[in-house]
Design a protein around this motif. Sequence first.
Motif, PDB file in Angstrom:
ATOM      1  N   ILE A 474      36.895   3.092   1.835  1.00  0.00           N
ATOM      2  CA  ILE A 474      37.688   4.311   1.622  1.00  0.00           C
ATOM      3  C   ILE A 474      37.130   5.110   0.451  1.00  0.00           C
ATOM      4  N   LEU A 475      36.789   4.404  -0.627  1.00  0.00           N
ATOM      5  CA  LEU A 475      36.242   5.105  -1.788  1.00  0.00           C
ATOM      6  C   LEU A 475      34.923   5.775  -1.447  1.00  0.00           C
ATOM      7  N   ALA A 476      34.071   5.075  -0.696  1.00  0.00           N
ATOM      8  CA  ALA A 476      32.771   5.651  -0.366  1.00  0.00           C
ATOM      9  C   ALA A 476      32.922   6.885   0.506  1.00  0.00           C
ATOM     10  N   SER A 477      33.741   6.774   1.553  1.00  0.00           N
ATOM     11  CA  SER A 477      33.840   7.895   2.491  1.00  0.00           C
ATOM     12  C   SER A 477      34.598   9.068   1.858  1.00  0.00           C
ATOM     13  N   ASP A 478      35.643   8.752   1.094  1.00  0.00           N
ATOM     14  CA  ASP A 478      36.361   9.836   0.422  1.00  0.00           C
ATOM     15  C   ASP A 478      35.496  10.460  -0.665  1.00  0.00           C
ATOM     16  N   GLY A 479      34.607   9.663  -1.229  1.00  0.00           N
ATOM     17  CA  GLY A 479      33.687  10.206  -2.229  1.00  0.00           C
ATOM     18  C   GLY A 479      32.826  11.297  -1.623  1.00  0.00           C
ATOM     19  N   VAL A 480      32.309  11.046  -0.437  1.00  0.00           N
ATOM     20  CA  VAL A 480      31.491  12.059   0.250  1.00  0.00           C
ATOM     21  C   VAL A 480      32.316  13.316   0.510  1.00  0.00           C
ATOM     22  N   ASN A 481      33.549  13.094   0.942  1.00  0.00           N
ATOM     23  CA  ASN A 481      34.447  14.215   1.212  1.00  0.00           C
ATOM     24  C   ASN A 481      34.721  15.033  -0.036  1.00  0.00           C
ATOM     25  N   LEU A 505      41.908  18.278  -2.974  1.00  0.00           N
ATOM     26  CA  LEU A 505      43.215  17.784  -3.413  1.00  0.00           C
ATOM     27  C   LEU A 505      43.729  16.692  -2.467  1.00  0.00           C
ATOM     28  N   THR A 506      43.656  16.955  -1.160  1.00  0.00           N
ATOM     29  CA  THR A 506      44.181  15.979  -0.208  1.00  0.00           C
ATOM     30  C   THR A 506      43.351  14.691  -0.231  1.00  0.00           C
ATOM     31  N   THR A 507      42.060  14.831  -0.510  1.00  0.00           N
ATOM     32  CA  THR A 507      41.235  13.622  -0.613  1.00  0.00           C
ATOM     33  C   THR A 507      41.711  12.739  -1.763  1.00  0.00           C
ATOM     34  N   LEU A 508      41.975  13.374  -2.901  1.00  0.00           N
ATOM     35  CA  LEU A 508      42.472  12.618  -4.051  1.00  0.00           C
ATOM     36  C   LEU A 508      43.819  11.978  -3.737  1.00  0.00           C
ATOM     37  N   VAL A 509      44.689  12.771  -3.118  1.00  0.00           N
ATOM     38  CA  VAL A 509      46.017  12.264  -2.764  1.00  0.00           C
ATOM     39  C   VAL A 509      45.884  11.060  -1.835  1.00  0.00           C
ATOM     40  N   ASP A 510      44.942  11.154  -0.918  1.00  0.00           N
ATOM     41  CA  ASP A 510      44.701  10.065   0.027  1.00  0.00           C
ATOM     42  C   ASP A 510      44.393   8.760  -0.700  1.00  0.00           C
ATOM     43  N   VAL A 511      43.459   8.823  -1.647  1.00  0.00           N
ATOM     44  CA  VAL A 511      43.098   7.618  -2.391  1.00  0.00           C
ATOM     45  C   VAL A 511      44.305   7.093  -3.177  1.00  0.00           C
ATOM     46  N   LEU A 512      45.030   8.014  -3.820  1.00  0.00           N
ATOM     47  CA  LEU A 512      46.214   7.622  -4.576  1.00  0.00           C
ATOM     48  C   LEU A 512      47.218   6.890  -3.692  1.00  0.00           C
TER      49      LEU A 512
ATOM     50  N   ILE B 151      23.091  23.584   1.372  1.00  0.00           N
ATOM     51  CA  ILE B 151      21.865  22.918   0.939  1.00  0.00           C
ATOM     52  C   ILE B 151      22.154  21.989  -0.245  1.00  0.00           C
ATOM     53  N   VAL B 152      22.899  22.500  -1.210  1.00  0.00           N
ATOM     54  CA  VAL B 152      23.224  21.683  -2.379  1.00  0.00           C
ATOM     55  C   VAL B 152      23.973  20.429  -1.949  1.00  0.00           C
ATOM     56  N   PHE B 153      24.933  20.608  -1.047  1.00  0.00           N
ATOM     57  CA  PHE B 153      25.732  19.480  -0.593  1.00  0.00           C
ATOM     58  C   PHE B 153      24.857  18.430   0.092  1.00  0.00           C
ATOM     59  N   ILE B 154      23.950  18.894   0.950  1.00  0.00           N
ATOM     60  CA  ILE B 154      23.115  17.945   1.682  1.00  0.00           C
ATOM     61  C   ILE B 154      22.233  17.143   0.720  1.00  0.00           C
ATOM     62  N   VAL B 155      21.672  17.836  -0.272  1.00  0.00           N
ATOM     63  CA  VAL B 155      20.843  17.137  -1.248  1.00  0.00           C
ATOM     64  C   VAL B 155      21.665  16.085  -1.994  1.00  0.00           C
ATOM     65  N   PHE B 156      22.826  16.504  -2.482  1.00  0.00           N
ATOM     66  CA  PHE B 156      23.678  15.593  -3.236  1.00  0.00           C
ATOM     67  C   PHE B 156      24.144  14.417  -2.378  1.00  0.00           C
ATOM     68  N   ALA B 157      24.615  14.734  -1.176  1.00  0.00           N
ATOM     69  CA  ALA B 157      25.151  13.691  -0.311  1.00  0.00           C
ATOM     70  C   ALA B 157      24.063  12.677   0.023  1.00  0.00           C
ATOM     71  N   THR B 158      22.839  13.165   0.258  1.00  0.00           N
ATOM     72  CA  THR B 158      21.734  12.253   0.549  1.00  0.00           C
ATOM     73  C   THR B 158      21.523  11.296  -0.612  1.00  0.00           C
ATOM     74  N   LEU B 159      21.527  11.864  -1.823  1.00  0.00           N
ATOM     75  CA  LEU B 159      21.332  11.033  -3.008  1.00  0.00           C
ATOM     76  C   LEU B 159      22.460  10.007  -3.161  1.00  0.00           C
ATOM     77  N   VAL B 160      23.684  10.507  -3.065  1.00  0.00           N
ATOM     78  CA  VAL B 160      24.835   9.631  -3.272  1.00  0.00           C
ATOM     79  C   VAL B 160      24.829   8.488  -2.266  1.00  0.00           C
ATOM     80  N   SER B 211      31.470  14.761   9.590  1.00  0.00           N
ATOM     81  CA  SER B 211      30.389  14.020  10.214  1.00  0.00           C
ATOM     82  C   SER B 211      29.883  12.932   9.274  1.00  0.00           C
ATOM     83  N   LEU B 212      29.674  13.308   8.012  1.00  0.00           N
ATOM     84  CA  LEU B 212      29.184  12.321   7.052  1.00  0.00           C
ATOM     85  C   LEU B 212      30.256  11.281   6.758  1.00  0.00           C
ATOM     86  N   TYR B 213      31.483  11.755   6.627  1.00  0.00           N
ATOM     87  CA  TYR B 213      32.602  10.856   6.333  1.00  0.00           C
ATOM     88  C   TYR B 213      32.648   9.730   7.369  1.00  0.00           C
TER      89      TYR B 213
END
Lengths: 603, 346
Positions: A474-481, A505-512, B151-160, B211-213
């Motif tokens: 959850i942390l990893a996927s919400d982190g991307v979000n 905001l909703t992402t943070l709320v989700d984790v909480l 573009i910024v998001f894709i670069v960051f997301a790839t790194l993360v 998609s990434l999520y």
Amino acid sequence: MRRARRSLVFLLVIIVGLVGLITLGVFRSDATWTPKLALDLQGGTQILLAAEQTDGQAVGGEQLQQAVSIIRQRVDAAGVSEAEITTQGSQNISVSIPGKVDDATLQRIEASAKLDFRPVLAVDIGVTAETPGEEEATAEGADAEASASDAESTGDQAAESDASQDDAAESTDDAESTTDTSAVDPDPLPEGAGDLAWITPELQEQFDAFTCTSDSVLDTRDAPADRPLITCQDNGLKYILGPVELEGDVITDAVAQAETTQTGATTGGWVVQITMNNKGTETFGKISTRLYGATEPQNQFAFVLDGSVLSAPTMQGQILDGRPSISGDFTQESAKALADQLKFGALPMDFTVQSQEDISSTLGSNQLQAGLLAGLIGLVLVVIYSMFQYRALGTLTIASLAIAAILTYLLLTFFSWRQGYRLSLAGVAGIIVAVGFTADSFIVYFERVRDALRDGFSIDGAIENGWKRAFRTILASDGVNFLAAVILFILAVGNVKGFAFTLGLTTLVDVLVVALFTHPMMVLLGRTRFYREGHPASGLDPRRLGAIYRGRAQFRAPVIASKGAGKKNARSQREAERRQTIAERKAAESSGTPATTTAGKES
Amino acid sequence: MARSFSEFGNALYTGEKSINFIGRRKTWYTISAVLILIAILGPLLRGGFTFGIEFTGGSQFQVHLEQGQDRDPQIAEEAVREVLPSSAPRVSQLGPTDIRVQTEALKDAENQEVTAALAEGYGVEEADVTYSFIGPAWGQDITRQAIIALIVFIVFATLVMALYFRTWKMSMAAMVALFHDLIITAGIYGISGFEITPAAMIGFLTILGYSLYDTVVVFDKIRENTSPGEMSDRRTFAESVNLGVNQTLVRSINTSVVALLPVGSILFIGAFVLGAGTLRDISLALFIGIFVGAYSTIFIAAPVYAQLRQDEPSIKDRDAKVLRARAKESADSDADTAESEAATAR
């Protein structure tokens, strides 16, 4: 168990705290119980202006900020409440005004902005309602002084009466000014800008009747440059100013500095140090020569930006080096503010309308209602589906979603009060999408718990084990979000920003919610008999989940799936042993007493 | 139904039932290639994308009518032609009570006339006709900013993701799936002729997040299955990946359904009740995006990842060992391979 209770209490504290803050806000300030709505939901006019220097050059960041504050003053002066003025991109200013806007206001907003210097002809107190106190009136304008920074007068005291050589002041009769000032103009027109002959009885009459309200100042900015101007300063003084003697674009720089004495010691005060170009130096030198030593108030000189007086310092010497400094009762902030206004207002700016949209409020509310209705229908479907999938656990999903909804609502309301956030349609869409993301966290969690049950963990062990793995996911996927939301919020403009805000905001709320509500509730539920014994309707029925492993390396025959062939049994048993990792074994062994569910054949 | 679904989950979890996602990757790649081809060619055949007025610039009138009044678009078209004979206005019904008329950029005098003509045509007050002018720069501004953000998001997301999963190959695979999703969604937009508005762009940006999520959730399980301590000695790398996809399949189905339900209901209400508008535009992009995003995670991202890694020497050695052991075992045992587990990925 204790941890679970603590988490729930903590969540309650957060919610009660938010409610408390908003309640305080409602009673003590201007908070409301609902989030403020953006234009597309409440209707209004949205204008996008492109700011450009009059000579066609692009405006810089600082200058754009100055442009925003100019526009803000104009809108405020027009008596429009709740207008939102923000920059968009590198040179656009977006103005959102609730309700309808009349053409006059529009034209005021679009007018070019420039800074001029005009000589002061007369001063009076321009506020009728309350005469400002002595200190206030002399705060920073009337008593401010311009002094030669090097205090070297070259002794050419012979003030030429027709000193002003400035084109602007060279009034010619062919200029048919747009405003009908002919009634008050003297005949013939005086030669110099500082000539008191400008004050005709009619003008004096206008001046006497003039009060400094926001409306009255509005119309002053269109005053012709070659005619006198009646206007105000924000300290409540009103002025009669002569025609423009010098244009603002001669200022090349203006900075706030600590005031120093002749010997270079600081006095603790602040001054605004202005630097002018050659043309400005020459003209200003002539003006200062004329004004220095003149009688009050004709020895004052007004900086006029966008129709109102920024400052009207008294000339304290001849300034021939083009480096006047304004001293007075400045703090560091007020000096910097004035310096910024002079520096960035110096270049005349044009505003061109990029787009102007009238947004009807009925349509917005239709869309909002429909959106909310759709969201509600969607939620009901989600509820039905999760009851169907997760049985009694479905209720936990629903409760969690409800908590998430409450938190989101409170936070939106809070941000709308403190940060001026406004809910737009895009934001509503963001929230509805969030239903999916939020529900996904619960689904991932439940599935992990089920997986752990399948591995033969007892309910407690399964909940702990499933939670550890699920929370990481959850942390990893919400982190991307959240990353997506932050980047969009920082970089995007307009509508996309509002959407990004709700997404983050909703992402943070989700984790909480998942950490402080869903998991602790699950732990508590796992203690109840209904779940502990894996009631068929609980959604955590080990028999149904084909749990194989029971505590310490005891295996029992798994329940045969509906189409299962006997042969497969042996294989899946091997499979189960295979799948047991060292970690799982350890966890299983340390998870206390295994549940004592007997294997039962399902009918 | 529910029971069989949870049993289906059990079977998937144990590997007893296993859908061979990795082994049959050529099939999925082909399907996707065809879809991408359609997504690129389709809009071209239709003559490119239809951009909304925010991108093209122009004038827009909105007539507010009372419930139940005649909303015939024909009236609007005639009213505009009366003033501008050569104009080809775009007229659409907006919500239950409004008509929206879009024309090229008009002069002030022409506005007045069109406003009057529209008010007369529909028999409403002129105050019920609102007018908007949109310069073409605005849409360009939003687009430029959105592309920068992308573009910024894709670069960051790839790194993360590379940091989190400790392998850049997962990032790569996730990005392949991401572009796959974006192209297909854009293609559907182009083919359906829906206007590309700022709202649709918001939908696009959400898709990339979704998609990434979705990929991260599934990859996290794959990471678990293929981490050195967890790898079973009886499964090749590709089979471990495949098991991970199978084990999260129930979650993928559930999540997609749950995410699609609210979006679907907005799309439905938006398309049938409200007519054109922000909600419809966003929800269409989302609906397609969530669907395609869930598909691509399973059928594109996971196979691509397996393919990227299976030629690494250490993994190759392991796989060879597993296969040798298996061959020996099947020779010994009664060779019950009726329902093969994940086929060896080639």
